[in-house]
Design an enzyme around this catalytic site. Structure first.
Site, PDB file in Angstrom:
ATOM      1  N   TRP A 174       0.840  -1.188   0.000  1.00  0.00           N
ATOM      2  CA  TRP A 174       0.000   0.000   0.000  1.00  0.00           C
ATOM      3  C   TRP A 174       0.889   1.258   0.000  1.00  0.00           C
ATOM      4  CZ3 TRP A 174      -0.571   3.975   3.631  1.00  0.00           C
ATOM      5  CH2 TRP A 174      -1.594   4.886   3.323  1.00  0.00           C
ATOM      6  N   ASP A 339     -15.696  12.429  -2.668  1.00  0.00           N
ATOM      7  CA  ASP A 339     -15.153  11.132  -2.246  1.00  0.00           C
ATOM      8  C   ASP A 339     -15.987  10.566  -1.097  1.00  0.00           C
ATOM      9  OD1 ASP A 339     -12.844   9.172  -1.210  1.00  0.00           O
ATOM     10  OD2 ASP A 339     -12.226   9.901  -3.179  1.00  0.00           O
ATOM     11  N   LYS A 449     -15.889   6.542  -8.758  1.00  0.00           N
ATOM     12  CA  LYS A 449     -14.638   5.947  -8.270  1.00  0.00           C
ATOM     13  C   LYS A 449     -15.020   4.738  -7.434  1.00  0.00           C
ATOM     14  CE  LYS A 449     -10.843   7.080  -5.079  1.00  0.00           C
ATOM     15  NZ  LYS A 449     -10.239   8.189  -4.306  1.00  0.00           N
ATOM     16  N   TRP A 450     -14.661   3.550  -7.901  1.00  0.00           N
ATOM     17  CA  TRP A 450     -15.056   2.281  -7.257  1.00  0.00           C
ATOM     18  C   TRP A 450     -13.866   1.790  -6.443  1.00  0.00           C
ATOM     19  CZ3 TRP A 450     -19.209  -1.306  -9.330  1.00  0.00           C
ATOM     20  CH2 TRP A 450     -19.250  -2.523  -8.629  1.00  0.00           C
ATOM     21  N   ASP A 451     -14.030   1.835  -5.135  1.00  0.00           N
ATOM     22  CA  ASP A 451     -12.906   1.555  -4.231  1.00  0.00           C
ATOM     23  C   ASP A 451     -13.041   0.167  -3.612  1.00  0.00           C
ATOM     24  OD1 ASP A 451     -10.616   2.019  -2.721  1.00  0.00           O
ATOM     25  OD2 ASP A 451     -11.294   3.978  -2.011  1.00  0.00           O
ATOM     26  N   MET A 452     -11.968  -0.303  -3.003  1.00  0.00           N
ATOM     27  CA  MET A 452     -11.983  -1.569  -2.247  1.00  0.00           C
ATOM     28  C   MET A 452     -10.819  -1.519  -1.264  1.00  0.00           C
ATOM     29  SD  MET A 452     -11.136  -5.363  -2.915  1.00  0.00           S
ATOM     30  CE  MET A 452     -12.079  -6.739  -2.333  1.00  0.00           C
ATOM     31  N   ASN A 453     -11.157  -1.310  -0.001  1.00  0.00           N
ATOM     32  CA  ASN A 453     -10.116  -0.924   0.946  1.00  0.00           C
ATOM     33  C   ASN A 453      -9.625  -2.000   1.912  1.00  0.00           C
ATOM     34  OD1 ASN A 453      -9.171   1.779   0.535  1.00  0.00           O
ATOM     35  ND2 ASN A 453     -11.294   2.408   0.778  1.00  0.00           N
ATOM     36  N   ASP A 520      -2.331   5.608  -3.255  1.00  0.00           N
ATOM     37  CA  ASP A 520      -2.705   6.603  -2.248  1.00  0.00           C
ATOM     38  C   ASP A 520      -1.505   7.467  -1.877  1.00  0.00           C
ATOM     39  OD1 ASP A 520      -5.350   6.049  -2.093  1.00  0.00           O
ATOM     40  OD2 ASP A 520      -5.252   4.852  -0.266  1.00  0.00           O
TER      41      ASP A 520
HETATM   42  C1  GLA Z   1      -9.067   4.805  -0.190  1.00  0.00           C
HETATM   43  C2  GLA Z   1      -8.760   5.549  -1.465  1.00  0.00           C
HETATM   44  C3  GLA Z   1      -8.670   7.018  -1.179  1.00  0.00           C
HETATM   45  C4  GLA Z   1      -9.981   7.487  -0.591  1.00  0.00           C
HETATM   46  C5  GLA Z   1     -10.319   6.689   0.655  1.00  0.00           C
HETATM   47  C6  GLA Z   1     -11.700   7.021   1.159  1.00  0.00           C
HETATM   48  O1  GLA Z   1      -8.006   4.857   0.691  1.00  0.00           O
HETATM   49  O2  GLA Z   1      -7.599   5.062  -2.069  1.00  0.00           O
HETATM   50  O3  GLA Z   1      -8.370   7.735  -2.347  1.00  0.00           O
HETATM   51  O4  GLA Z   1     -10.998   7.347  -1.541  1.00  0.00           O
HETATM   52  O5  GLA Z   1     -10.253   5.296   0.419  1.00  0.00           O
HETATM   53  O6  GLA Z   1     -12.052   6.330   2.283  1.00  0.00           O
END
Ligand code: GLA
Length: 693
Positions: A174, A339, A449-453, A520
């Site tokens: 990361w 966001d 923006k489709w995220d996956m954290n 990020d």
């Molecule tokens: C991730 C994304 C960031 C932001 C956060 C929001 O870390 O990479 O750009 O969108 O989630 O919680």
């Protein structure tokens, strides 16, 4: 014809590359050639028909087989491993027939197990204009009892025998993705993989192999990718008999698939190519193909976007976003993206994921007032979502705690306070599809923006209809289904794939997403190396890059802007804190970017000086070679120093070109061979336009 049938064999030819294999004397599919296209069909080597080595290694161990199955006196990495219902755990594949479909430039090789009703189809397709060969495999159960698949790779790619090779790949974590690695391949197996459910920040299903002497512009490079967004595996093997091969496909780790009678299992696709012209040419081949054949919005110029994340974090409402939007519009931003933080119950990262409707406290009248405001400012509106995730503190989880990936007897490990919805389940897919469809239908949303954290833990699928280890594949198929259906229903929306930065970057996701949030880590000096690694695989129009305040204390704004202008430019800083001077610099860079972005986003990239150097440079050249743009960056080099010349690339040697800021018109050959000298100080950068005269 891109596919030629010879006596017992096939030659696959692209514009410049030849690839050949035969059915050899023992009935095996023996790979015979992969390299520069040869003038005559008879130039392609005959199979070697190696017989084996005493009693310890059979012919299969010595033969570079196109698709080796586990079986026989053979211990190299197989592509296929399965077991039949009666407990037999090997397969003996025999050639049955070949089917050439000229119209599709496709070849299907049909293989059958010698004793069991198992049919395997090796599919090849020649992308002649892009110098790439595509491979995938179908396994069909023609029997009456199930077959359990344990490994089904997409391809084994063979390099010329007895060579000494070097592997290039990317590693990371990361905030530190796409770090280029180069290492010699020696006897044994080098494994690269993901066991994380997604492609991962840590490695990428891409390889480039050379003989240790290639550089950006010369030397043979064999390269390939896998089009898949889940667990994958790459095995770069040098056998004890000097044969080098790369096997690539779905990860077999914790994998099993119950193939019922009459069912077919289809692997993801692997693409591979060869170039005699170095790593740069390998990248440009992948880029051209991705732009033309993979991306959903092929010819769309990406807008300059603003993203509010680093400015407001979860604290979003109409007022805060409107203030940012006003400044963004004044800078020339065209797309305003709100966001995280906008949906039901999302006060911080402890709650809300799963409840995809506007938070009533923050947006009492829905998203419309903000969208209207953004549109009145002349911008389109975009939104962040993280559809595969759920917080335990959410209405969705309270209603369906069984919808997450879990083992019922184990504690569910949360990461960033979230669990993963089991996208292998159709009820989960349908629910999320419905919610996102509604969101898109009811609001003028131009960008998602489709995220996956997080990555997976306790990979259980209680009450799975088949083997619970099918999860790894069915999850990704479910993701593709949900995302693909949304795309079909809302074809104009531009999508970005993010997974805590670049955790899901691959050709599979690029069939759905138009671009990738690369990392990020938004520090410009770190970005130089991250972006360079990314550029080995993916084209610049997919490389979303924002300018933020992360390194504002020690990196000038212009430098930060220039770094982001090497991709699809975005801004993510807290604009309220930017001084009038900074806004002026940013507006100037945005205006410049709009003039050059067609070259950056659709042109060919040349990495002139690696970001491994404190003085680095790259350029983009339009495909018709009439214009280009040069970027150069100097971080810190102690004085006194004479910066080395920069040699341009990709120009027409005998045409005349002008480079902005340098007096005089010179031939392309002069710019490329005599080079030019730039004077830039520490922590400074320059952007120079190049015109054909
Ligand atoms: C991730 C994304 C960031 C932001 C956060 C929001 O870390 O990479 O750009 O969108 O989630 O919680």
């Amino acid at each position: 014809m891109p596919i030629k049938t010879t006596k017992n064999g096939w030659i696959l030819e692209t514009r410049t590359v030849g690839y050949a294999f035969n059915v050899n004397d023992s009935g095996r599919l023996e790979h015979t050639y992969w390299g520069v296209r040869l003038p005559l069909d008879t130039d392609y080597p005959a199979p070697r028909n190696l017989k084996g080595w005493v009693s310890f290694s059979g012919p299969g161990h010595l033969t570079p087989e196109e698709y080796p199955a586990y079986g026989g006196v053979n211990y190299v990495e197989p592509c296929l491993k399965l077991h039949f219902a009666d407990g037999v755990r090997d397969s003996v594949l025999q050639f049955i027939s070949a089917e050439v479909r000229d119209g599709e430039a496709a070849l299907d090789i049909h293989l059958h197990d010698s004793d069991y009703p198992l049919h395997v189809v090796l599919h090849y397709r020649v992308h002649a204009d892009y110098d790439l060969i595509e491979r995938s495999v179908r396994v069909i159960n023609d029997g009456k009892t199930p077959v359990t698949l344990e490994r089904v790779l997409s391809a084994q790619w063979h390099l010329p025998a007895l060579g000494e090779y070097r592997l290039s790949h990317v590693s990371g974590r990361w905030a530190d993705e796409f770090q280029l690695q180069r290492e010699p391949l020696t006897v044994g197996v080098k494994t690269l993989e993901s066991r994380r459910l997604t492609t991962s920040h840590h490695a990428n299903p891409w390889f480039a192999i050379d003989r240790g002497q290639a550089d950006e512009y010369q030397g043979g490079v064999w390269f390939g990718v896998l089009e898949w967004s889940g667990n994958w595996k790459l095995l770069a093997e040098v056998t004890d008999f000097g044969s080098t091969r790369v096997s690539l496909g779905l990860n077999d780790w914790d994998f099993a698939w119950q193939l019922a009678p009459a069912e077919t299992f289809k692997t993801p696709v692997s693409y591979a190519g060869y170039t005699p012209d170095g790593f740069g040419a390998a990248s440009r081949t992948l880029h051209r193909f991705t732009r033309a054949e993979v991306l959903p919005h092929k010819d769309t110029i990406h807008k300059v976007l603003y993203n509010s994340w680093e400015a407001t974090l979860f604290d979003v409402d109409v007022k805060s976003q409107s203030k940012l939007a006003e400044i963004a519009a004044a800078l020339g931003v065209e797309l305003f993206v709100m966001d995280d933080g906008w949906f039901h119950g999302r006060k911080d990262d402890e709650a809300g994921l799963g409840d995809w409707w506007p938070d009533a406290k923050k947006f009492p009248n829905g998203l419309k007032p903000l969208i209207d405001k953004v549109q009145a400012l002349g911008m389109t509106f975009g939104l962040w979502v993280e559809p595969e995730m759920v917080n335990p503190d959410s209405d969705l989880y309270r209603a369906h705690p069984d919808w997450v990936i879990h083992f019922p007897t184990r504690k569910r490990t949360v990461a960033r306070n979230q669990l993963i919805l089991n996208f292998a389940r159709t009820d989960v897919q349908d629910y999320i599809l419905d919610k996102l469809d509604k969101l898109l239908a009811e609001n003028a949303i131009a960008f998602i923006k489709w995220d996956m954290n997080r990555n997976v833990s306790e990979p259980g699928w209680p009450n799975a209809p088949g083997d619970p280890r099918e999860l790894w594949v069915r999850y990704v198929q479910g993701l593709y289904r949900v995302w693909g259906t949304l795309r079909e229903r809302h074809p104009d929306v531009i999508w970005q794939s993010c997974s805590g930065g670049g955790g899901r970057a691959d050709l599979g996701i690029l069939r759905l997403a138009d671009q990738i949030w690369v990392s990020d880590n938004t520090e410009a000096t770190a970005r130089l190396a991250i972006q360079e690694g990314f550029s080995h695989i993916f084209p610049a129009n997919t490389m979303e890059a924002w300018v933020t305040d992360a390194d504002a204390a020690h990196v000038p704004l212009e430098f930060r802007m220039h770094v982001s202008m090497c991709g699809s430019l975005g801004i993510g800083g807290d604009l309220l804190k930017w001084t009038a001077d900074e806004r002026k610099i940013a507006a100037g860079c945005v205006a410049l970017y709009k003039q050059i972005r067609h070259i950056v986003q659709f042109g060919d990239v040349y990495r002139l000086r690696s970001a491994a150097h404190a003085f680095s440079a790259l350029m983009y050249v339009a495909s018709d070679q009439t214009e280009g743009v040069l970027f150069a960056f100097r971080t810190h080099i102690a004085e006194p120093v004479s910066l080395p010349p920069v040699y341009l690339r990709g120009l027409q040697a005998d045409a005349l070109y002008e480079v902005e800021g340098i007096t005089g018109t010179r031939s392309g050959a002069a710019w490329m061979h005599a080079g030019l000298t730039l004077q830039i100080g520490n922590m400074a950068s320059t952007v120079r336009r190049i015109w054909k005269r």
